[in-house]
Write a protein that holds these residues in place. Sequence first.
Motif, short mmCIF file in Angstrom:
data_model
loop_
_atom_site.label_atom_id
_atom_site.label_comp_id
_atom_site.label_asym_id
_atom_site.label_seq_id
_atom_site.Cartn_x
_atom_site.Cartn_y
_atom_site.Cartn_z
N GLY A 11 -9.52 9.18 -9.05
CA GLY A 11 -10.52 10.08 -8.49
C GLY A 11 -11.87 9.44 -8.23
O GLY A 11 -12.88 10.15 -8.13
N GLU A 12 -11.91 8.12 -8.08
CA GLU A 12 -13.18 7.47 -7.81
C GLU A 12 -13.64 7.74 -6.38
O GLU A 12 -12.83 7.78 -5.46
CB GLU A 12 -13.08 5.95 -8.04
CG GLU A 12 -13.06 5.56 -9.49
CD GLU A 12 -13.49 4.11 -9.70
OE1 GLU A 12 -13.93 3.81 -10.81
OE2 GLU A 12 -13.40 3.30 -8.77
N GLN A 13 -14.95 7.90 -6.22
CA GLN A 13 -15.54 8.09 -4.90
C GLN A 13 -16.12 6.76 -4.41
O GLN A 13 -16.59 5.95 -5.20
CB GLN A 13 -16.66 9.14 -4.96
CG GLN A 13 -16.21 10.50 -5.46
CD GLN A 13 -15.18 11.13 -4.55
OE1 GLN A 13 -15.31 11.09 -3.33
NE2 GLN A 13 -14.15 11.73 -5.15
N VAL A 14 -16.08 6.55 -3.09
CA VAL A 14 -16.61 5.33 -2.51
C VAL A 14 -18.09 5.18 -2.86
O VAL A 14 -18.88 6.12 -2.69
CB VAL A 14 -16.45 5.34 -0.97
CG1 VAL A 14 -17.10 4.11 -0.36
CG2 VAL A 14 -14.98 5.40 -0.60
N GLY B 230 -7.11 -0.38 -4.92
CA GLY B 230 -7.48 0.75 -4.08
C GLY B 230 -6.67 1.99 -4.41
O GLY B 230 -7.21 3.10 -4.52
N ARG B 231 -5.36 1.82 -4.60
CA ARG B 231 -4.51 2.95 -4.96
C ARG B 231 -4.85 3.48 -6.34
O ARG B 231 -4.85 4.70 -6.58
CB ARG B 231 -3.04 2.53 -4.90
CG ARG B 231 -2.54 2.28 -3.48
CD ARG B 231 -1.20 1.59 -3.46
NE ARG B 231 -0.20 2.30 -4.24
CZ ARG B 231 0.98 1.78 -4.56
NH1 ARG B 231 1.28 0.55 -4.18
NH2 ARG B 231 1.85 2.47 -5.25
N HIS C 170 0.83 -1.21 0.00
CA HIS C 170 0.00 0.00 0.00
C HIS C 170 0.86 1.26 0.00
O HIS C 170 0.51 2.27 -0.62
CB HIS C 170 -0.92 0.00 1.22
CG HIS C 170 -1.82 1.20 1.30
ND1 HIS C 170 -1.46 2.36 1.96
CD2 HIS C 170 -3.05 1.43 0.77
CE1 HIS C 170 -2.43 3.24 1.84
NE2 HIS C 170 -3.40 2.71 1.13
N ARG D 295 -7.79 3.34 -7.82
CA ARG D 295 -9.04 4.08 -7.72
C ARG D 295 -8.81 5.48 -7.17
O ARG D 295 -9.41 6.46 -7.64
CB ARG D 295 -10.02 3.31 -6.83
CG ARG D 295 -10.72 2.16 -7.54
CD ARG D 295 -11.51 1.31 -6.56
NE ARG D 295 -12.53 0.53 -7.25
CZ ARG D 295 -13.12 -0.54 -6.73
NH1 ARG D 295 -12.78 -0.95 -5.52
NH2 ARG D 295 -14.04 -1.19 -7.42
N ASP D 296 -7.97 5.58 -6.15
CA ASP D 296 -7.67 6.89 -5.57
C ASP D 296 -7.09 7.83 -6.62
O ASP D 296 -7.47 9.00 -6.73
CB ASP D 296 -6.69 6.75 -4.41
CG ASP D 296 -7.33 6.14 -3.17
OD1 ASP D 296 -8.57 6.13 -3.09
OD2 ASP D 296 -6.58 5.66 -2.29
N LYS D 297 -6.15 7.32 -7.41
CA LYS D 297 -5.48 8.15 -8.41
C LYS D 297 -6.41 8.55 -9.54
O LYS D 297 -6.23 9.60 -10.17
CB LYS D 297 -4.25 7.43 -8.95
CG LYS D 297 -3.13 7.29 -7.93
CD LYS D 297 -1.90 6.63 -8.52
CE LYS D 297 -0.78 6.56 -7.49
NZ LYS D 297 0.46 5.94 -8.06
N GLU E 161 0.11 -0.62 -11.23
CA GLU E 161 -1.20 0.00 -11.41
C GLU E 161 -1.54 0.14 -12.89
O GLU E 161 -2.68 -0.09 -13.30
CB GLU E 161 -1.22 1.37 -10.72
CG GLU E 161 -1.13 1.29 -9.21
CD GLU E 161 -0.66 2.57 -8.55
OE1 GLU E 161 -0.54 2.59 -7.31
OE2 GLU E 161 -0.38 3.56 -9.27
#
Length: 230
Positions: free
Chosen positions: A209-212, A202-203, A93, A205-207, A160
């Motif tokens: 810009g996805e929202q939960v 997960g990383r 992570h 998705r963060d990059k 990624e």
Amino acid sequence: MTAPILVVDDDPKIVSLVRTYLEREGLRVITAADGRGALNAFTEFRPALIVLDLMLPELDGLALMRIIRERSDVPIVMVSARGQVADRVYGIHEGADDYLAKPFSPAELVVRVKAVLRRAKDANGGHDARGILEHGDLTIDLDRVEVRRDGEPVSLTPAEFRLLVALVQARGRVLSRQALLDSLYGPAQGEALERTVDVHIGRLRDKLGEQVGEPRYIVTVRGLGYRSVA
């Protein structure tokens, strides 16, 4: 001259053993015994890959990896006496491409190093020209190894990038975690943790810009794996 492998460990016996095995494979090796020395070696030699011990004097492995990740996507294989699943997941992570628990087989380390190097080479244009993938507002340049979202560049690690390409090329088909692991490490790396995929996803998705709860690019299929949004 080929970029070297940087081996960072404060145990001279481990450094000597790892160096011997890597050099047998024709790889050039440089070493450092602490975090500060490793950072200097990274800056001076720009290694092709770093084998990084977690517990280091001066500057610990995690702190060093965070500094390097701010500057580079160089592949990092972390080694540590902390071998619990949670430790491995945390290391990946934080930016490691692979994680090997001590005590480890030098032969296994060589296999993992070569697999990560091969993956990085492929991600950086090691194959023939392959063109452009379009997925929603994402543009994926397979030859330049670039991802843009609405025209803005997105910085991804080799792992990624390969996961994103695998999902987009599947065109909405569900890919199991094992299939995604194969896209990262190859079928020979069957013992790699499936949880590793979740961390990379997960990383990613963060990059992107996805929202939960509001997937735009990647959907979790419970009990099966992941797929790209159709």
